[in-house]
Write an enzyme that holds these catalytic residues in place. Structure first.
Site, mmCIF file in Angstrom:
data_model
loop_
_atom_site.group_PDB
_atom_site.id
_atom_site.type_symbol
_atom_site.label_atom_id
_atom_site.label_comp_id
_atom_site.label_asym_id
_atom_site.label_seq_id
_atom_site.Cartn_x
_atom_site.Cartn_y
_atom_site.Cartn_z
ATOM 1 N N ASN A 209 -52.925 51.955 57.740
ATOM 2 C CA ASN A 209 -52.884 50.161 56.526
ATOM 3 C C ASN A 209 -52.225 49.045 57.317
ATOM 4 O O ASN A 209 -52.619 49.368 58.947
ATOM 5 C CB ASN A 209 -51.765 51.022 55.752
ATOM 6 C CG ASN A 209 -49.841 50.897 56.880
ATOM 7 O OD1 ASN A 209 -49.828 50.051 57.840
ATOM 8 N ND2 ASN A 209 -49.780 52.126 56.752
ATOM 9 N N ASP A 278 -48.117 57.719 52.958
ATOM 10 C CA ASP A 278 -47.687 59.108 52.429
ATOM 11 C C ASP A 278 -48.545 60.739 52.214
ATOM 12 O O ASP A 278 -47.935 61.576 52.044
ATOM 13 C CB ASP A 278 -47.664 58.607 50.873
ATOM 14 C CG ASP A 278 -45.972 57.532 50.903
ATOM 15 O OD1 ASP A 278 -44.964 57.604 51.469
ATOM 16 O OD2 ASP A 278 -46.806 56.404 50.357
ATOM 17 N N LYS A 288 -66.932 64.505 63.982
ATOM 18 C CA LYS A 288 -67.886 63.663 63.632
ATOM 19 C C LYS A 288 -68.520 64.083 62.237
ATOM 20 O O LYS A 288 -69.334 64.482 62.119
ATOM 21 C CB LYS A 288 -68.980 62.511 63.953
ATOM 22 C CG LYS A 288 -68.560 61.243 63.704
ATOM 23 C CD LYS A 288 -69.883 60.315 64.238
ATOM 24 C CE LYS A 288 -69.995 59.383 63.369
ATOM 25 N NZ LYS A 288 -70.991 58.428 63.859
ATOM 26 N N PHE A 322 -36.936 50.270 55.047
ATOM 27 C CA PHE A 322 -37.445 48.947 54.474
ATOM 28 C C PHE A 322 -38.408 49.361 52.919
ATOM 29 O O PHE A 322 -38.648 50.911 52.757
ATOM 30 C CB PHE A 322 -38.081 48.499 55.455
ATOM 31 C CG PHE A 322 -38.535 47.408 55.910
ATOM 32 C CD1 PHE A 322 -37.383 47.157 57.236
ATOM 33 C CD2 PHE A 322 -38.522 45.888 55.769
ATOM 34 C CE1 PHE A 322 -36.750 46.895 57.949
ATOM 35 C CE2 PHE A 322 -37.804 44.898 56.721
ATOM 36 C CZ PHE A 322 -37.267 45.396 57.440
ATOM 37 N N LYS A 336 -35.210 53.926 45.642
ATOM 38 C CA LYS A 336 -35.281 54.370 46.981
ATOM 39 C C LYS A 336 -34.353 54.634 47.970
ATOM 40 O O LYS A 336 -34.148 55.458 48.970
ATOM 41 C CB LYS A 336 -36.806 53.723 48.214
ATOM 42 C CG LYS A 336 -37.975 53.606 47.216
ATOM 43 C CD LYS A 336 -39.123 52.901 48.534
ATOM 44 C CE LYS A 336 -40.144 53.255 48.121
ATOM 45 N NZ LYS A 336 -41.105 52.448 48.249
ATOM 46 N N LYS A 340 -32.712 58.155 49.459
ATOM 47 C CA LYS A 340 -33.490 58.462 50.758
ATOM 48 C C LYS A 340 -32.028 58.607 51.908
ATOM 49 O O LYS A 340 -31.701 58.463 52.942
ATOM 50 C CB LYS A 340 -34.226 57.573 51.176
ATOM 51 C CG LYS A 340 -35.557 57.590 50.491
ATOM 52 C CD LYS A 340 -37.319 57.461 51.170
ATOM 53 C CE LYS A 340 -37.861 57.023 50.255
ATOM 54 N NZ LYS A 340 -39.615 56.828 51.087
HETATM 55 O O1 PMT Z 1 -45.263 45.602 60.437
HETATM 56 P P1 PMT Z 1 -45.799 44.706 59.721
HETATM 57 O O2 PMT Z 1 -46.997 43.678 59.326
HETATM 58 O O3 PMT Z 1 -44.775 42.974 60.080
HETATM 59 O O4 PMT Z 1 -45.202 44.134 58.158
HETATM 60 C C1 PMT Z 1 -44.057 44.296 57.534
HETATM 61 C C2 PMT Z 1 -44.070 45.938 56.683
HETATM 62 C C3 PMT Z 1 -44.508 45.179 55.655
HETATM 63 C C4 PMT Z 1 -44.377 46.839 56.913
HETATM 64 C C5 PMT Z 1 -42.646 46.046 57.073
HETATM 65 O O5 PMT Z 1 -41.400 44.842 55.885
HETATM 66 C C6 PMT Z 1 -41.985 47.023 55.628
HETATM 67 O O6 PMT Z 1 -41.775 46.696 54.401
HETATM 68 N N1 PMT Z 1 -41.853 48.761 56.233
HETATM 69 C C7 PMT Z 1 -41.557 49.493 54.915
HETATM 70 C C8 PMT Z 1 -43.215 49.524 54.387
HETATM 71 C C9 PMT Z 1 -43.233 50.528 53.429
HETATM 72 O O7 PMT Z 1 -44.414 51.982 54.128
HETATM 73 O O8 PMT Z 1 -42.760 51.243 52.601
HETATM 74 P P2 PMT Z 1 -42.774 52.291 51.500
HETATM 75 O O9 PMT Z 1 -41.739 51.560 50.340
HETATM 76 O O10 PMT Z 1 -43.876 52.912 51.003
HETATM 77 O O11 PMT Z 1 -41.360 53.018 52.655
HETATM 78 C C10 PMT Z 1 -40.092 52.868 52.186
HETATM 79 C C11 PMT Z 1 -39.534 53.378 53.441
HETATM 80 O O12 PMT Z 1 -39.494 54.867 52.874
HETATM 81 C C12 PMT Z 1 -39.587 52.908 54.494
HETATM 82 O O13 PMT Z 1 -38.515 52.221 55.162
HETATM 83 C C13 PMT Z 1 -40.838 53.511 55.292
HETATM 84 O O14 PMT Z 1 -40.369 53.836 56.540
HETATM 85 C C14 PMT Z 1 -40.159 54.699 55.090
HETATM 86 N N2 PMT Z 1 -41.033 55.907 55.029
HETATM 87 C C15 PMT Z 1 -42.179 56.395 53.947
HETATM 88 C C16 PMT Z 1 -43.031 57.184 53.802
HETATM 89 C C17 PMT Z 1 -42.800 58.196 54.875
HETATM 90 N N3 PMT Z 1 -43.570 59.324 54.397
HETATM 91 N N4 PMT Z 1 -42.046 58.256 55.754
HETATM 92 C C18 PMT Z 1 -40.938 56.825 55.501
HETATM 93 O O15 PMT Z 1 -39.936 57.288 56.040
#
Ligand code: PMT
Length: 404
Positions: A209, A278, A288, A322, A336, A340
């Site tokens: 991503n 995810d 490959k 986040f 979330k 979580k």
């Molecule tokens: O890195 P930059 O370019 O500065 O950008 C910053 C950012 C946009 C990446 C950051 O600000 C941000 O939003 N990070 C979380 C991105 C994300 O994956 O969001 P989500 O809504 O999909 O996930 C929610 C939370 O679950 C996040 O804390 C994520 O780390 C966590 N997660 C998600 C999926 C997974 N399998 N395991 C996780 O721990």
């Protein structure tokens, strides 16, 4: 903000020396007593008279130019400083500080000083990435020297890359945050995740991503400035790693899961800024993948949700997630947070200009179990990180401290 603080501003010889004037002026306006030390090379870029006028103090250049017979200048300056800031710090100045050289007024004063030192590097990107510079920065960080990372943009040498001196406002913010928050996370063990994960399809292809790592890096850097012991688990990133932190590099969501859960018990605060995949490929080809037909269907399986796993295992930790959203930000963020088991969730609407992935700014709303806690305007990621950590420190203090 800085009233009563004595700051030595070391200006070394790079083109960004001109920004030293703005920095000096802002420090004086913030109430600090500023004593400027310039290297000989710095005087080729900006005149001492400018700095003398702005600081309202004589500028020091020559170690042997002793104006007051009752003191030895470099010792006197070093003894009375609350902080030494070197901005801009050239590769040469950094090397001299790392090597303990004392061959001019600035390096001699630095060697005599016992106060904290903040370094704001500025140089060409290839110099900044040179192994000698990297290892000098790491050495200084291990000695407790603090850094304000250079920004990315147009460099005087023509490159558009990392290496330009942080803006004077950001340096002042870092200084102010150190003075006001310097010890707020002292002794706390903080784990930050940053960047995107890479889910391999074959030896040359992967799913990932847009995360640059900048948000997580800014948090790690700010936590160091607040006295924390910081571990950074970083996936795929495009920004340069912050100094002064333990870095663990990972690729996939599974590797991030193992790196984070393996250290979780020892942590006081965990902040998950990483963009974790995810889904991962069910079959990772050892060779490959060959073109075969007009369409290719990938079979994907869910990855383990790391944050949810941490939420389930939470005992004393303060857990911050986040949420990257594009609609119904509050609704999804609160969902979330609850699912979580987070103490706070930082929501960014990544469809907004100036927010989310890649840029140097973010626009976030922080939610707690009872709803919105703070809505921040567009700020640099560094300032967003400062405010977030300030909030975390307040919440921990209000609850009587971690594990109590
Ligand atoms: O890195 P930059 O370019 O500065 O950008 C910053 C950012 C946009 C990446 C950051 O600000 C941000 O939003 N990070 C979380 C991105 C994300 O994956 O969001 P989500 O809504 O999909 O996930 C929610 C939370 O679950 C996040 O804390 C994520 O780390 C966590 N997660 C998600 C999926 C997974 N399998 N395991 C996780 O721990």
């Amino acid at each position: 903000m800085l009233t009563g603080k004595t700051i030595i501003l070391g200006i070394t010889g790079g083109i960004a020396a001109y920004k030293g004037a703005a920095l000096c002026s802002k420090l004086v306006q913030a109430g600090a007593r500023v004593h400027v030390i310039m290297t000989d090379s710095a005087t080729k870029f900006i005149t001492p008279l400018t700095l003398q006028t702005l600081s309202r103090n004589p500028v020091h250049i020559d170690t042997f130019d002793e104006r007051d017979p009752s003191v030895v200048s470099h010792i006197h300056l070093a003894d009375h400083a609350d902080l030494i800031v070197i901005a801009p710090a050239t590769a040469n100045a950094i090397a001299k500080l790392a090597g303990g050289h004392a061959d001019d007024m600035l390096s001699t004063t630095l060697l005599a000083a016992t106060c904290p030192v903040l370094v704001a590097p500025a140089m060409n990107v290839h110099m900044y990435e040179h192994p000698a510079v990297v290892s000098n920065l790491e050495l200084l960080a291990s000695r407790g020297v603090m850094f304000v990372e250079p920004g990315t943009g147009q460099l005087a040498c023509g490159y558009v890359a990392k290496g330009r001196l942080a803006e004077p406002e950001d340096i002042v913010t870092a200084i102010d945050s150190w003075f006001s928050r310097g010890n707020k996370l002292k002794g706390k063990r903080v784990l930050v995740t940053a960047g995107g994960t890479m889910e391999r399809l074959d030896p040359v292809r992967f799913l990932t991503n847009d995360s640059s790592g900048k948000m997580g890096f800014a948090i790690a850097e700010a936590a160091v400035l607040m006295g924390a012991d910081v571990t950074l688990v970083a996936g795929r990133t495009t920004a340069a790693l912050p100094a002064g932190v333990k870095v663990i590099r990972v690729e996939s969501a599974q590797e991030m899961l193992e790196a984070v859960t393996g250290r979780y018990d020892d942590m006081d605060i965990v902040i998950k800024a990483a963009a974790v995949a995810d889904y991962r490929a069910v079959h990772v080809s050892g060779q490959k993948l060959k073109k075969n037909g007009e369409k290719l269907t990938l079979e994907l399986a869910r990855t383990v949700d790391i944050l949810e796993t941490l939420g389930q295992r939470k005992h004393h930790q303060f857990l911050v997630g986040f949420a990257a959203e594009t609609e119904q930000v509050e609704h999804y963020a609160m969902d979330k947070l609850r699912r979580k088991n987070c103490d706070l969730i930082v929501a960014n609407d990544v469809s907004m200009e100036g927010a989310g992935f890649n840029g140097d700014t973010n626009i976030v709303q922080v939610f707690g179990p009872d709803g919105l806690v703070e809505s921040m305007p567009m700020l640099t990621k560094r300032e967003t990180a400062n405010r977030l950590l300030e909030l975390i420190a307040q919440r921990i203090a209000a609850s009587g401290g971690i594990g109590e």
